[in-house]
Design an enzyme around this catalytic site. Structure first.
Site, PDB file in Angstrom:
ATOM      1  N   ALA A 195     -10.709   0.053   2.337  1.00  9.71           N
ATOM      2  CA  ALA A 195     -10.595  -1.145   1.499  1.00  9.71           C
ATOM      3  C   ALA A 195     -11.955  -1.638   1.016  1.00  9.71           C
ATOM      4  O   ALA A 195     -12.050  -2.689   0.373  1.00  9.71           O
ATOM      5  CB  ALA A 195      -9.900  -2.256   2.285  1.00  9.71           C
TER       6      ALA A 195
ATOM      7  N   GLU B 142     -13.802   0.574  17.416  1.00  6.82           N
ATOM      8  CA  GLU B 142     -14.574   0.687  16.163  1.00  6.82           C
ATOM      9  C   GLU B 142     -15.887  -0.073  16.289  1.00  6.82           C
ATOM     10  O   GLU B 142     -15.875  -1.240  16.668  1.00  6.82           O
ATOM     11  CB  GLU B 142     -13.747   0.125  14.998  1.00  6.82           C
ATOM     12  CG  GLU B 142     -12.541   1.012  14.700  1.00  6.82           C
ATOM     13  CD  GLU B 142     -11.772   0.616  13.446  1.00  6.82           C
ATOM     14  OE1 GLU B 142     -12.156  -0.365  12.786  1.00  6.82           O
ATOM     15  OE2 GLU B 142     -10.787   1.295  13.141  1.00  6.82           O
TER      16      GLU B 142
ATOM     17  N   ASP C  48      -8.891   6.694   9.076  1.00 10.08           N
ATOM     18  CA  ASP C  48      -9.876   5.691   8.669  1.00 10.08           C
ATOM     19  C   ASP C  48     -10.086   4.680   9.790  1.00 10.08           C
ATOM     20  O   ASP C  48     -10.906   3.787   9.664  1.00 10.08           O
ATOM     21  CB  ASP C  48      -9.356   4.981   7.403  1.00 10.08           C
ATOM     22  CG  ASP C  48     -10.403   4.082   6.757  1.00 10.08           C
ATOM     23  OD1 ASP C  48     -11.573   4.516   6.679  1.00 10.08           O
ATOM     24  OD2 ASP C  48     -10.059   2.954   6.343  1.00 10.08           O
TER      25      ASP C  48
ATOM     26  N   CYS D  31      -4.422   5.524   7.390  1.00  8.27           N
ATOM     27  CA  CYS D  31      -5.322   4.527   6.787  1.00  8.27           C
ATOM     28  C   CYS D  31      -4.771   3.139   7.082  1.00  8.27           C
ATOM     29  O   CYS D  31      -5.015   2.202   6.320  1.00  8.27           O
ATOM     30  CB  CYS D  31      -5.446   4.747   5.279  1.00  8.27           C
ATOM     31  SG  CYS D  31      -6.413   6.191   4.846  1.00  8.27           S
ATOM     32  N   ALA D  32      -4.002   3.006   8.170  1.00 12.09           N
ATOM     33  CA  ALA D  32      -3.413   1.701   8.502  1.00 12.09           C
ATOM     34  C   ALA D  32      -4.175   1.072   9.677  1.00 12.09           C
ATOM     35  O   ALA D  32      -5.135   0.323   9.458  1.00 12.09           O
ATOM     36  CB  ALA D  32      -1.935   1.859   8.798  1.00 12.09           C
TER      37      ALA D  32
ATOM     38  N   HIS E  32     -13.404   3.126   8.617  1.00  8.48           N
ATOM     39  CA  HIS E  32     -12.575   1.973   8.244  1.00  8.48           C
ATOM     40  C   HIS E  32     -13.042   1.434   6.877  1.00  8.48           C
ATOM     41  O   HIS E  32     -13.245   0.230   6.696  1.00  8.48           O
ATOM     42  CB  HIS E  32     -12.625   0.869   9.314  1.00  8.48           C
ATOM     43  CG  HIS E  32     -11.413  -0.008   9.306  1.00  8.48           C
ATOM     44  ND1 HIS E  32     -10.845  -0.524  10.441  1.00  8.48           N
ATOM     45  CD2 HIS E  32     -10.638  -0.450   8.273  1.00  8.48           C
ATOM     46  CE1 HIS E  32      -9.792  -1.259  10.116  1.00  8.48           C
ATOM     47  NE2 HIS E  32      -9.645  -1.232   8.796  1.00  8.48           N
TER      48      HIS E  32
ATOM     49  N   ILE F  18       0.842  -1.215   0.000  1.00  9.08           N
ATOM     50  CA  ILE F  18       0.000   0.000   0.000  1.00  9.08           C
ATOM     51  C   ILE F  18       0.872   1.258   0.000  1.00  9.08           C
ATOM     52  O   ILE F  18       0.585   2.221  -0.719  1.00  9.08           O
ATOM     53  CB  ILE F  18      -0.980  -0.013   1.197  1.00  9.08           C
ATOM     54  CG1 ILE F  18      -1.949  -1.191   1.060  1.00  9.08           C
ATOM     55  CG2 ILE F  18      -1.754   1.307   1.287  1.00  9.08           C
ATOM     56  CD1 ILE F  18      -2.825  -1.449   2.277  1.00  9.08           C
TER      57      ILE F  18
END
Ligand SMILES: NC(=O)c1ccc[n+]([C@@H]2O[C@H](COP(=O)([O-])OP(=O)(O)OC[C@H]3O[C@@H](n4cnc5c(N)ncnc54)[C@H](O)[C@@H]3O)[C@@H](O)[C@H]2O)c1
Length: 315
Positions: free
Chosen positions: A278, A256, A251, A225-226, A275, A146
């Protein structure tokens, strides 16, 4: 399965498997259903030691993604259970999401949308907050699939790319036209944007906390974004509130979904997504079909290369 895989992937299981969908991220609540399971697929949620122990027949664990910090690897290794992951399936989607966050923040899109609708067209238009990304410096921490894709897209926009990855030889990083740094802290002060693309490991936990945020420019923008945990969420919120850095995009969250009273949801200058980096239509089909195909291959006794714990093959 914690949640259902997409219809294309379910089709691959027709006449091959009985499928139970928990619609719950914690399979400990489904002891009766998992006690006979040959395979467990985890989408959102966790598979801890207790749940693995509740499934004595378990032969393969599928994870529709590349992060597997939500699976007890040690417990899987003890029973020689391969953990299938889906590398390559979502690289482009996550890299695009990272760029989308960078562009959205540089153009102040979220505030412009709200204020235009509120009748504040003129004041938000002229507030001097927006800027071009071309010519700006982006530091990428973690140059795996990525990270490299993100670097490629940043270059297409005319950005200068700086990079840190202690597991990639310097020559390889330079071949990619990325300015190599031997330690990430010395890179932070040189960046207009910092983007994280490392896995969550003991060594990457809290990689960005109060000390590192203070090393960044006051105008800098941090993108995660990891995984949550790589950035210390409380320190980030404090840094955004007191102007240590200018803005951030995330993200991922410590919890969560984040509870409604989470300070992250009220933080100034924090662009939030659920999240979803992807979760493009294309990546979902690639991740789910790859995960199901690989689980079936393992159940047929084949070895596949896309597993997280290759050590099980040596036993
Ligand atoms: N937001 C999302 O939906 C989403 C989707 C996919 C992946 N991810 C996260 O992104 C991460 C990266 O994914 P990938 O496919 O590029 O993985 P990858 O394994 O291809 O790349 C990870 C890179 O990080 C490097 N690395 C490891 N430890 C490091 C350290 N201490 N400092 C710097 N670099 C280090 C590795 O050498 C590797 O090059 C995943 O682990 C996952 O947690 C998030």
């Amino acid at each position: 399965m914690t949640q259902s895989v997409c219809p294309q992937a379910l089709k691959l299981l027709e006449n091959k498997a009985e499928v139970f969908v928990a619609n719950d991220g914690d399979l400990n609540n489904y002891a009766d259903q998992i006690k006979d399971a040959d395979a467990i697929i985890v989408r959102i949620g966790k598979l801890d030691r207790k749940a693995i122990e509740k499934a004595p027949n378990l032969k393969v664990i599928g994870r529709t993604g590349v992060g597997y910090d939500n699976i007890d690897v040690e417990a899987a290794n003890e029973r020689n259970i391969p953990i299938v992951i889906t590398p390559g399936a979502n690289n482009l989607s996550v890299a695009e999401h990272t760029l989308a966050m960078m562009l959205a923040i540089s153009k102040n899109l979220a505030q412009c949308d709200t204020e235009t609708r509120n009748g504040n067209f003129t004041s938000v238009r002229g507030n001097g907050k927006i800027f071009e990304v071309c010519g700006k410096k982006v530091g990428i921490i973690g140059l795996g699939a990525i990270g490299i894709e993100t670097a490629r897209l940043c270059k297409a926009l005319g950005m200068d790319v700086l990079g840190y990855d202690p597991y990639l030889p310097k020559e390889k990083i330079e071949e990619l036209n990325i300015l190599h740094y031997a330690d990430y802290e010395s890179m932070l002060g040189d960046c207009d944007f910092v983007s994280l693309h490392v896995p969550l490991l003991d060594e990457t936990k809290n990689m960005i906390g109060k000390k590192q945020l203070q090393m960044m420019k006051k105008t800098a923008i941090l993108i995660n974004c990891a995984r949550a945990g790589i950035v210390n969420e409380a320190d980030l919120i404090e840094a955004l509130e007191n102007g240590t850095i200018a803005a951030a995009g995330t993200d991922v969250f410590e919890t969560e979904p984040p509870p409604m009273d989470s300070p992250a949801l009220r933080a100034k200058n924090l662009l939030c997504t659920p999240h979803s980096a992807a979760q493009t239509q294309e990546a979902v089909i690639r991740m789910h079909t790859m995960c199901v195909e690989s689980c079936l291959a393992i159940l047929r006794g084949q070895q596949v290369s896309n597993i997280a714990n290759k050590v099980v093959y040596s036993k």
